[in-house]
Design a protein around this motif. Sequence first.
Motif, PDB file in Angstrom:
ATOM      1  N   UNK A 193      -1.674 -25.540   9.498  1.00 54.73           N
ATOM      2  CA  UNK A 193      -1.944 -26.831  10.140  1.00 54.73           C
ATOM      3  C   UNK A 193      -0.844 -27.838   9.811  1.00 54.73           C
ATOM      4  N   UNK A 194      -0.308 -27.755   8.602  1.00 56.54           N
ATOM      5  CA  UNK A 194       0.817 -28.618   8.257  1.00 56.54           C
ATOM      6  C   UNK A 194       2.041 -28.305   9.104  1.00 56.54           C
ATOM      7  N   UNK A 195       2.271 -27.018   9.360  1.00 57.94           N
ATOM      8  CA  UNK A 195       3.384 -26.607  10.225  1.00 57.94           C
ATOM      9  C   UNK A 195       3.187 -27.147  11.629  1.00 57.94           C
ATOM     10  N   UNK A 196       1.961 -27.076  12.137  1.00 63.18           N
ATOM     11  CA  UNK A 196       1.681 -27.567  13.487  1.00 63.18           C
ATOM     12  C   UNK A 196       1.924 -29.066  13.569  1.00 63.18           C
ATOM     13  N   UNK A 197       1.521 -29.803  12.542  1.00 65.70           N
ATOM     14  CA  UNK A 197       1.798 -31.248  12.524  1.00 65.70           C
ATOM     15  C   UNK A 197       3.300 -31.513  12.529  1.00 65.70           C
ATOM     16  N   UNK A 198       4.043 -30.661  11.826  1.00 65.24           N
ATOM     17  CA  UNK A 198       5.497 -30.815  11.799  1.00 65.24           C
ATOM     18  C   UNK A 198       6.099 -30.552  13.185  1.00 65.24           C
ATOM     19  N   UNK A 199       5.578 -29.537  13.862  1.00 65.40           N
ATOM     20  CA  UNK A 199       6.039 -29.246  15.220  1.00 65.40           C
ATOM     21  C   UNK A 199       5.757 -30.424  16.144  1.00 65.40           C
ATOM     22  N   UNK A 200       4.574 -31.012  15.980  1.00 62.16           N
ATOM     23  CA  UNK A 200       4.206 -32.195  16.771  1.00 62.16           C
ATOM     24  C   UNK A 200       5.266 -33.283  16.610  1.00 62.16           C
ATOM     25  N   UNK A 201       5.580 -33.564  15.349  1.00 60.76           N
ATOM     26  CA  UNK A 201       6.545 -34.620  15.072  1.00 60.76           C
ATOM     27  C   UNK A 201       7.923 -34.336  15.623  1.00 60.76           C
ATOM     28  N   UNK A 202       8.254 -33.043  15.800  1.00 58.74           N
ATOM     29  CA  UNK A 202       9.555 -32.662  16.347  1.00 58.74           C
ATOM     30  C   UNK A 202       9.550 -32.586  17.873  1.00 58.74           C
ATOM     31  N   UNK A 203       8.381 -32.883  18.483  1.00 56.63           N
ATOM     32  CA  UNK A 203       8.289 -32.842  19.935  1.00 56.63           C
ATOM     33  C   UNK A 203       8.112 -31.447  20.509  1.00 56.63           C
ATOM     34  N   UNK A 204       7.800 -30.482  19.655  1.00 54.62           N
ATOM     35  CA  UNK A 204       7.569 -29.106  20.126  1.00 54.62           C
ATOM     36  C   UNK A 204       6.113 -28.985  20.560  1.00 54.62           C
ATOM     37  N   UNK A 205       5.892 -28.455  21.750  1.00 59.23           N
ATOM     38  CA  UNK A 205       4.543 -28.303  22.286  1.00 59.23           C
ATOM     39  C   UNK A 205       3.937 -26.987  21.811  1.00 59.23           C
ATOM     40  N   UNK A 206       2.618 -26.983  21.635  1.00 61.06           N
ATOM     41  CA  UNK A 206       1.915 -25.801  21.133  1.00 61.06           C
ATOM     42  C   UNK A 206       0.731 -25.483  22.042  1.00 61.06           C
ATOM     43  N   UNK A 207       0.646 -24.230  22.467  1.00 58.81           N
ATOM     44  CA  UNK A 207      -0.576 -23.718  23.092  1.00 58.81           C
ATOM     45  C   UNK A 207      -1.331 -22.954  22.012  1.00 58.81           C
ATOM     46  N   UNK A 208      -2.555 -23.370  21.748  1.00 59.44           N
ATOM     47  CA  UNK A 208      -3.313 -22.833  20.620  1.00 59.44           C
ATOM     48  C   UNK A 208      -4.540 -22.096  21.143  1.00 59.44           C
ATOM     49  N   UNK A 209      -4.565 -20.790  20.903  1.00 58.13           N
ATOM     50  CA  UNK A 209      -5.695 -19.960  21.335  1.00 58.13           C
ATOM     51  C   UNK A 209      -6.500 -19.575  20.098  1.00 58.13           C
ATOM     52  N   UNK A 210      -7.775 -19.935  20.080  1.00 61.21           N
ATOM     53  CA  UNK A 210      -8.629 -19.585  18.944  1.00 61.21           C
ATOM     54  C   UNK A 210     -10.084 -19.618  19.385  1.00 61.21           C
ATOM     55  N   UNK A 211     -10.905 -18.776  18.755  1.00 64.07           N
ATOM     56  CA  UNK A 211     -12.343 -18.821  18.993  1.00 64.07           C
ATOM     57  C   UNK A 211     -13.047 -19.645  17.930  1.00 64.07           C
ATOM     58  N   UNK A 212     -12.280 -20.196  16.988  1.00 64.66           N
ATOM     59  CA  UNK A 212     -12.868 -20.981  15.904  1.00 64.66           C
ATOM     60  C   UNK A 212     -12.882 -22.453  16.304  1.00 64.66           C
ATOM     61  N   UNK A 213     -14.063 -22.956  16.632  1.00 62.88           N
ATOM     62  CA  UNK A 213     -14.179 -24.302  17.182  1.00 62.88           C
ATOM     63  C   UNK A 213     -13.738 -25.365  16.187  1.00 62.88           C
ATOM     64  N   UNK A 214     -14.001 -25.155  14.887  1.00 63.86           N
ATOM     65  CA  UNK A 214     -13.588 -26.137  13.885  1.00 63.86           C
ATOM     66  C   UNK A 214     -12.084 -26.390  13.960  1.00 63.86           C
ATOM     67  N   UNK A 215     -11.329 -25.319  14.120  1.00 62.58           N
ATOM     68  CA  UNK A 215      -9.878 -25.455  14.188  1.00 62.58           C
ATOM     69  C   UNK A 215      -9.461 -26.242  15.423  1.00 62.58           C
ATOM     70  N   UNK A 216     -10.059 -25.911  16.556  1.00 60.47           N
ATOM     71  CA  UNK A 216      -9.683 -26.574  17.804  1.00 60.47           C
ATOM     72  C   UNK A 216      -9.889 -28.080  17.704  1.00 60.47           C
ATOM     73  N   UNK A 217     -11.065 -28.479  17.198  1.00 62.33           N
ATOM     74  CA  UNK A 217     -11.375 -29.901  17.135  1.00 62.33           C
ATOM     75  C   UNK A 217     -10.577 -30.611  16.047  1.00 62.33           C
ATOM     76  N   UNK A 218     -10.044 -29.862  15.145  1.00 60.76           N
ATOM     77  CA  UNK A 218      -9.256 -30.488  14.078  1.00 60.76           C
ATOM     78  C   UNK A 218      -7.824 -30.779  14.517  1.00 60.76           C
ATOM     79  N   UNK A 219      -7.217 -29.889  15.313  1.00 58.09           N
ATOM     80  CA  UNK A 219      -5.768 -30.019  15.539  1.00 58.09           C
ATOM     81  C   UNK A 219      -5.359 -30.178  17.000  1.00 58.09           C
ATOM     82  N   UNK A 220      -6.267 -29.949  17.953  1.00 53.39           N
ATOM     83  CA  UNK A 220      -5.842 -29.922  19.359  1.00 53.39           C
ATOM     84  C   UNK A 220      -6.061 -31.265  20.051  1.00 53.39           C
TER      85      UNK A 220
END
Length: 519
Positions: A193-220
């Motif tokens: 999740x820290x890496x994803x936040x870093x990607x966000x800050x660098x303007x890199x877009x992320x498509x995130x596929x997961x069946x874990x709802x907690x993760x989706x609502x936390x980072x998407x």
Amino acid sequence: MTDPVPEQRNAGDPPVLEARDIVKRFTGVLALDRVSLSLRPGEVHALVGENGAGKSTLIKVITGVHRPDEGEVRLAGRPAGFTGPLDAQRAGVQAVHQEIGLVPDLSVARNLLLGREPRRALGLIDTRRMHQEAARTLESYGVRVDVRLPLRSLGVGAQQMVALARAVSVDARVVIMDEPTSSLEPREVETLFGVIDRLRGQGIAVIYVSHRLDELYRICDGVTVLRDGRVVHQGALADLDRLRLVSLMLGRDVAQVRAEGVTRFSGAHEAAGEPVLEARGLSSRHLLDDVSLTIRPREVVGLGGLLGAGRTETAKAIAGVLPLDAGGVTVAGLPVRRGSATAAVRAGIALLPEDRKAEGIVPTLSVRDNIALAALPRLARAGVVSDARIDRIVETFMRRLRIKATGPHQPVAELSGGNQQKVLLARWMATEPKVLLLDEPTRGIDVGAKAEVQALVDELAEDGLAVLLISSDLEELVEGSDRVVVLRNGAVVGELTGDELTEEAVMTTIAAHTREEVA
């Protein structure tokens, strides 16, 4: 109330990636029907839907594995027209899949920098510099390993982080993460999740596929919901509560989803009689230390513990796949020859492995052949197997397990993950087992397919099977088990049953022993 999510970034920027009205057909089956998706720089976008909804097909179109029959993919406003995955990677579209697509016999450093190795004069690889760069890069992702070792020597979670580090270290503009946390421990998830936040800050877009709802609502930020190859919802994830999201995925109204409790086992099986399975003193150097457990007919026994605690190793030892230094297994009171998978199958032990791709399905074979595979010795008469008999068995289990396929001769590789899991379950049920070992049976499948697999497990237990359930999902483990045996470092550290069997109790059992070891 919906959990808080990160503020959507760069909402006014033009899309970095667009999929416009994508249509994709396979042998007459419409896999994608006018699917569109738009992704802005720095956005983390959830792509969700049941298995078979079209998520994997859309990702393969975006990354150049498949060419769309209609529609187009655009990158930074221009038609992409990728001719293959390598073409997409060169353009900055990187995918990190659930099945790690690296080279296990090469070193960690070579895997990380493959094709981009630092070179000296005359084009020779600068090994020392390569090792230094690899170690430095991986440390920034929380992975501290000897990068000179073969990749296969790392745990699955560490290999997943190597794959992620490789993907985002090659001038990526878009990173697609397909079930990235399925093999990660909680500490590694936090690093991700820290890496994803870093990607966000660098303007890199992320498509995130997961069946874990907690993760989706936390980072998407945003979400696209697919069902039966169509987009049924797009928008900000913060505007969609969890129950509504599940109902959109399943195509049922919220009241029905709430009434059915789509993510839970029924639990509370009435175990009866003497133990059908007894495992005593299972020991294997560095893996298992005197593990013992029993399972009676109509009983589901869970194995709890962190990744690496010895859960999978215990199942493999019982199934004769893992060599043992000591201990043994009996089924219905009869000893099973140690270290023999064939003897275990003959005794009535069936193992549904954790990695269905590598250890389960045979992708080049049909649904029919995959189901019949384990039962062929039992079906043979004087060395001859009747096709009609195989067809009857396959038809029976395809109907009973509600396997969604165009027919028994469809290649199993074309099925969704949930249906592939059902094919494996059908294969072992065709052997008429006494003991069923389930290692992460719902990993990587969506909430709807998960509910179906869980219901099947309940049904099989009620039919008299002895079931061993391994799951990293604590709720699934507690709700689905009559007893839970907790492991740590390959040893049994507790057993929970009845009113004491709660998620908190499982975690406390693990944590208590962790503190003792640290002390």
